[in-house]
Design a protein around this motif. Structure first.
Motif, mmCIF file in Angstrom:
data_model
loop_
_atom_site.group_PDB
_atom_site.id
_atom_site.type_symbol
_atom_site.label_atom_id
_atom_site.label_comp_id
_atom_site.label_asym_id
_atom_site.label_seq_id
_atom_site.Cartn_x
_atom_site.Cartn_y
_atom_site.Cartn_z
ATOM 1 N N PHE A 1 33.140 39.683 50.572
ATOM 2 C CA PHE A 1 33.680 38.509 51.246
ATOM 3 C C PHE A 1 33.440 37.242 50.436
ATOM 4 C CE2 PHE A 1 33.260 41.270 55.033
ATOM 5 C CZ PHE A 1 34.561 41.166 55.507
ATOM 6 N N THR A 2 34.457 36.377 50.446
ATOM 7 C CA THR A 2 34.395 35.074 49.787
ATOM 8 C C THR A 2 34.766 34.006 50.810
ATOM 9 O OG1 THR A 2 36.713 35.121 49.078
ATOM 10 C CG2 THR A 2 35.089 36.157 47.616
ATOM 11 N N ASN A 3 34.875 32.778 50.339
ATOM 12 C CA ASN A 3 35.224 31.676 51.239
ATOM 13 C C ASN A 3 36.726 31.423 51.318
ATOM 14 O OD1 ASN A 3 32.469 31.195 51.632
ATOM 15 N ND2 ASN A 3 32.367 29.802 49.909
ATOM 16 N N GLY A 4 37.494 31.993 50.402
ATOM 17 C CA GLY A 4 38.934 31.770 50.398
ATOM 18 C C GLY A 4 39.601 32.589 49.320
ATOM 19 N N GLY A 5 40.893 32.312 49.103
ATOM 20 C CA GLY A 5 41.674 33.111 48.174
ATOM 21 C C GLY A 5 41.377 32.861 46.716
ATOM 22 N N ALA A 6 41.109 31.602 46.344
ATOM 23 C CA ALA A 6 40.844 31.301 44.934
ATOM 24 C C ALA A 6 39.606 32.027 44.445
ATOM 25 C CB ALA A 6 40.688 29.791 44.740
ATOM 26 N N ASP A 7 38.515 31.929 45.206
ATOM 27 C CA ASP A 7 37.300 32.612 44.747
ATOM 28 C C ASP A 7 37.406 34.120 44.897
ATOM 29 O OD1 ASP A 7 37.222 31.938 47.447
ATOM 30 O OD2 ASP A 7 35.066 31.721 47.545
ATOM 31 N N ALA A 8 38.266 34.602 45.804
ATOM 32 C CA ALA A 8 38.527 36.043 45.855
ATOM 33 C C ALA A 8 39.144 36.512 44.536
ATOM 34 C CB ALA A 8 39.448 36.379 47.023
ATOM 35 N N ASN A 9 40.123 35.756 44.037
ATOM 36 C CA ASN A 9 40.746 36.122 42.766
ATOM 37 C C ASN A 9 39.774 35.979 41.601
ATOM 38 O OD1 ASN A 9 43.360 36.936 43.594
ATOM 39 N ND2 ASN A 9 43.950 34.811 43.903
ATOM 40 N N GLU A 10 38.949 34.938 41.613
ATOM 41 C CA GLU A 10 37.952 34.780 40.554
ATOM 42 C C GLU A 10 37.001 35.971 40.521
ATOM 43 O OE1 GLU A 10 36.480 31.617 38.878
ATOM 44 O OE2 GLU A 10 38.114 30.234 39.340
ATOM 45 N N HIS A 11 36.522 36.394 41.686
ATOM 46 C CA HIS A 11 35.584 37.515 41.725
ATOM 47 C C HIS A 11 36.261 38.838 41.388
ATOM 48 C CE1 HIS A 11 31.754 35.750 42.949
ATOM 49 N NE2 HIS A 11 32.469 34.869 43.634
ATOM 50 N N ALA A 12 37.502 39.009 41.791
ATOM 51 C CA ALA A 12 38.215 40.237 41.426
ATOM 52 C C ALA A 12 38.346 40.341 39.905
ATOM 53 C CB ALA A 12 39.591 40.268 42.084
ATOM 54 N N ILE A 13 38.674 39.237 39.262
ATOM 55 C CA ILE A 13 38.783 39.242 37.796
ATOM 56 C C ILE A 13 37.423 39.523 37.171
ATOM 57 C CG2 ILE A 13 39.250 37.783 35.789
ATOM 58 C CD1 ILE A 13 41.433 36.421 37.549
ATOM 59 N N ARG A 14 36.367 38.926 37.717
ATOM 60 C CA ARG A 14 35.023 39.180 37.183
ATOM 61 C C ARG A 14 34.664 40.659 37.318
ATOM 62 N NH1 ARG A 14 30.175 35.449 39.296
ATOM 63 N NH2 ARG A 14 31.776 33.932 38.715
ATOM 64 N N MET A 15 34.971 41.253 38.463
ATOM 65 C CA MET A 15 34.695 42.682 38.658
ATOM 66 C C MET A 15 35.445 43.525 37.634
ATOM 67 S SD MET A 15 34.924 42.957 42.815
ATOM 68 C CE MET A 15 33.835 42.005 43.862
ATOM 69 N N ALA A 16 36.720 43.184 37.426
ATOM 70 C CA ALA A 16 37.529 43.953 36.472
ATOM 71 C C ALA A 16 36.988 43.811 35.060
ATOM 72 C CB ALA A 16 38.984 43.479 36.530
ATOM 73 N N ARG A 17 36.573 42.615 34.681
ATOM 74 C CA ARG A 17 36.051 42.399 33.334
ATOM 75 C C ARG A 17 34.748 43.158 33.117
ATOM 76 N NH1 ARG A 17 37.380 35.857 32.726
ATOM 77 N NH2 ARG A 17 39.342 36.143 31.590
ATOM 78 N N VAL A 18 33.862 43.118 34.094
ATOM 79 C CA VAL A 18 32.598 43.841 33.952
ATOM 80 C C VAL A 18 32.855 45.344 33.940
ATOM 81 C CG1 VAL A 18 30.365 44.306 35.026
ATOM 82 C CG2 VAL A 18 31.255 41.969 34.982
ATOM 83 N N HIS A 19 33.724 45.813 34.821
ATOM 84 C CA HIS A 19 34.020 47.244 34.934
ATOM 85 C C HIS A 19 34.623 47.798 33.651
ATOM 86 C CE1 HIS A 19 35.338 51.030 36.749
ATOM 87 N NE2 HIS A 19 36.550 50.789 36.288
ATOM 88 N N THR A 20 35.538 47.050 33.027
ATOM 89 C CA THR A 20 36.240 47.555 31.845
ATOM 90 C C THR A 20 35.587 47.131 30.534
ATOM 91 O OG1 THR A 20 37.689 45.603 31.725
ATOM 92 C CG2 THR A 20 38.446 47.474 33.079
ATOM 93 N N GLY A 21 34.815 46.062 30.574
ATOM 94 C CA GLY A 21 34.286 45.501 29.336
ATOM 95 C C GLY A 21 35.339 44.780 28.517
ATOM 96 N N LYS A 22 36.482 44.466 29.140
ATOM 97 C CA LYS A 22 37.590 43.797 28.443
ATOM 98 C C LYS A 22 37.857 42.448 29.107
ATOM 99 C CE LYS A 22 40.374 47.371 29.007
ATOM 100 N NZ LYS A 22 41.562 48.250 28.885
#
Length: 456
Positions: A121-142
């Motif tokens: 959970f986040t506070n809104g849509g912008a930080d949801a997208n920021e965290h999704a990108i962070r998860m993807a970057r950490v998960h893939t290393g790319k």
């Protein structure tokens, strides 16, 4: 059609609204505005599909505010849930379990497609997208992220750089690893397409070329609005979303579906991706999850990405992640939507009322270049010439013509959502048929003003 002071609106309420406006002008710094010339409308009351301005005039909210009040204003079940939650736990740190967050996560996981069963959970849509990108970057290393032009993903630093509309330009210094590509948008095709099949094939070829030329080994994620919202509600052509899913799987790229605006029934399905039976790796949401009654957003996470963080700490968090008041509002909103069959009603309103009415307006008004949408998620694109498709306002701006049309809508009694050369028809999912038809009649009236700006 404008309504004068309603019997429910007291002189005291209007007076309080005037004080609020004075204090706003004295102290409030508004988003996306030049502060000097801006004169915001005061709202003193909201109810269902209606709002009352500072003079007591009743306006039909065909904007759903920022396309987020999916269940309308002041839904009694959600108001009661917030009040009940406030009486027990108003707030608690996110490391602690609270029943509102647990139940909200369960309900959302039951609605998301595929195996997106873990909710951050986040506070809104912008930080949801920021965290999704962070998860993807950490998960893939790319590090690189692909995103479409003509898109919006939020106003925070990375989210606005991922965004593909002019709001990004002032903050975009091209150092955030974002690569933009052209979307599939048949009415204003970047590929000279004349049919949906051509647009799908050519847009996917362009996307694959972009992936290859940028280097798949460097691309961690592709973020895409399932149906772009403020960018124009241009529904992807047949086969495009399935093709994007195939390409991201082929090249090992995490697909992030941005459902912040299109989700929770807005597009006539619980999530817009359901129209194409695809499952992204991450899905972001906000707005309609609790109709914006208390700020809330989040990321629905696949099992594969979740497993990355079983033993490895996730490098992110928020003080208000899973805020009890917000989650209680989400629980009540989802249950009300289910009990009152609002998602089904959204699909019905689009198919039986909005779609047919807008098709008629396009045939009637030479200022209407295109109408498109699904559910309670539609756009009317205004042009000065249907043949040349010259927009009634430039990309990224407005015009005297659009100002006149917007003024006509407000004079008729509507609070509209207008962006560039488009009017968005985005009512609450539980608007009455009668109120919706009233709003469409207001639109018909205003389009006569738009017709006056048509040129040969």
């Amino acid at each position: 059609m404008s309504t004068s002071v309603n019997t429910e609106i007291t002189a005291e309420l209007i007076a309080a609204g005037k004080v609020a406006h004075e204090l706003d002008r004295e102290h409030v710094f508004h988003s996306w505005q030049a502060q000097g010339p801006f004169d915001p409308m005061t709202i003193i009351k909201t109810e269902g599909s209606w709002v009352w301005d500072g003079e007591g005039n009743k306006l039909l909210d065909l904007s759903s505010q920022l396309v987020n009040t999916n269940i309308g204003h002041q839904h009694p079940k959600v108001v009661a849930a917030i009040q009940a939650q406030a009486a027990t736990i108003c707030t608690i740190a996110p490391q602690h379990v609270n029943d509102a967050r647990s139940e909200a996560a369960k309900l959302i996981a039951e609605l998301t497609p595929g195996n997106l069963n873990k909710i951050f959970f986040t506070n809104g849509g912008a930080d949801a997208n920021e965290h999704a990108i962070r998860m993807a970057r950490v998960h893939t290393g790319k590090h690189k992220v692909l995103a479409a032009y003509r898109s919006y993903h939020g106003g925070t630093h990375l989210a606005v750089n991922v965004t593909g509309d002019p709001r990004r330009v002032a903050s975009d210094n091209a150092t955030d690893g974002v690569v933009h590509f052209f979307p599939a948008y048949l009415y204003r095709s970047y590929f000279n397409s004349t049919t949906e099949a051509e647009e799908t094939q050519r847009a996917l070829r362009h996307l694959e070329d972009t992936i290859i030329l940028e280097g798949p080994s460097s691309i961690g994620a592709l973020v895409l609005e399932s149906i772009p919202g403020s960018a124009g509600i241009y529904v992807p052509p047949t086969g495009y979303m399935e093709g994007v899913r195939e390409l991201t799987s082929k090249y090992g790229i995490i697909l992030i579906a941005d459902e912040v605006m299109a989700g929770f029934g807005r597009a006539g399905q619980w999530f817009a991706v359901n129209h194409w039976n695809i499952t992204p790796d991450l899905l972001t949401f906000a707005k309609g999850v609790n109709s914006g009654y208390v700020p809330l957003g989040g990321v629905a996470i696949s099992e594969e990405i979740f497993e990355t963080f079983l033993q490895r700490p996730y490098p992110g968090g928020l003080t208000y992640s899973g805020h009890p008041l917000a989650c209680a509002a989400a629980v009540a909103t989802i249950k009300a939507m289910q009990e009152e069959r609002m998602v089904e009603n959204s699909a019905r309103l689009g198919a039986e009322i909005i779609g047919p009415a807008l098709t008629e307006l396009k045939a009637k008004h030479p200022s209407v270049g295109d109408v498109r949408g699904t559910g309670c998620f539609w756009a009317v694109e205004l042009v000065t010439n249907q043949e040349t498709r010259e927009p009634m306002a430039p990309y990224g701006g407005s015009s005297p013509a659009m100002a006149a049309v917007t003024g006509a809508l407000k004079k008729a009694g509507m609070l509209p959502f207008v962006n560039f050369n488009r009017i968005h028809v985005v009512p609450p999912l539980n608007i009455s048929d009668a109120d919706l038809r009233t709003g469409l009649a207001m639109l018909d009236e205003a389009l006569s003003v738009a017709d006056g700006f048509v040129t040969d």
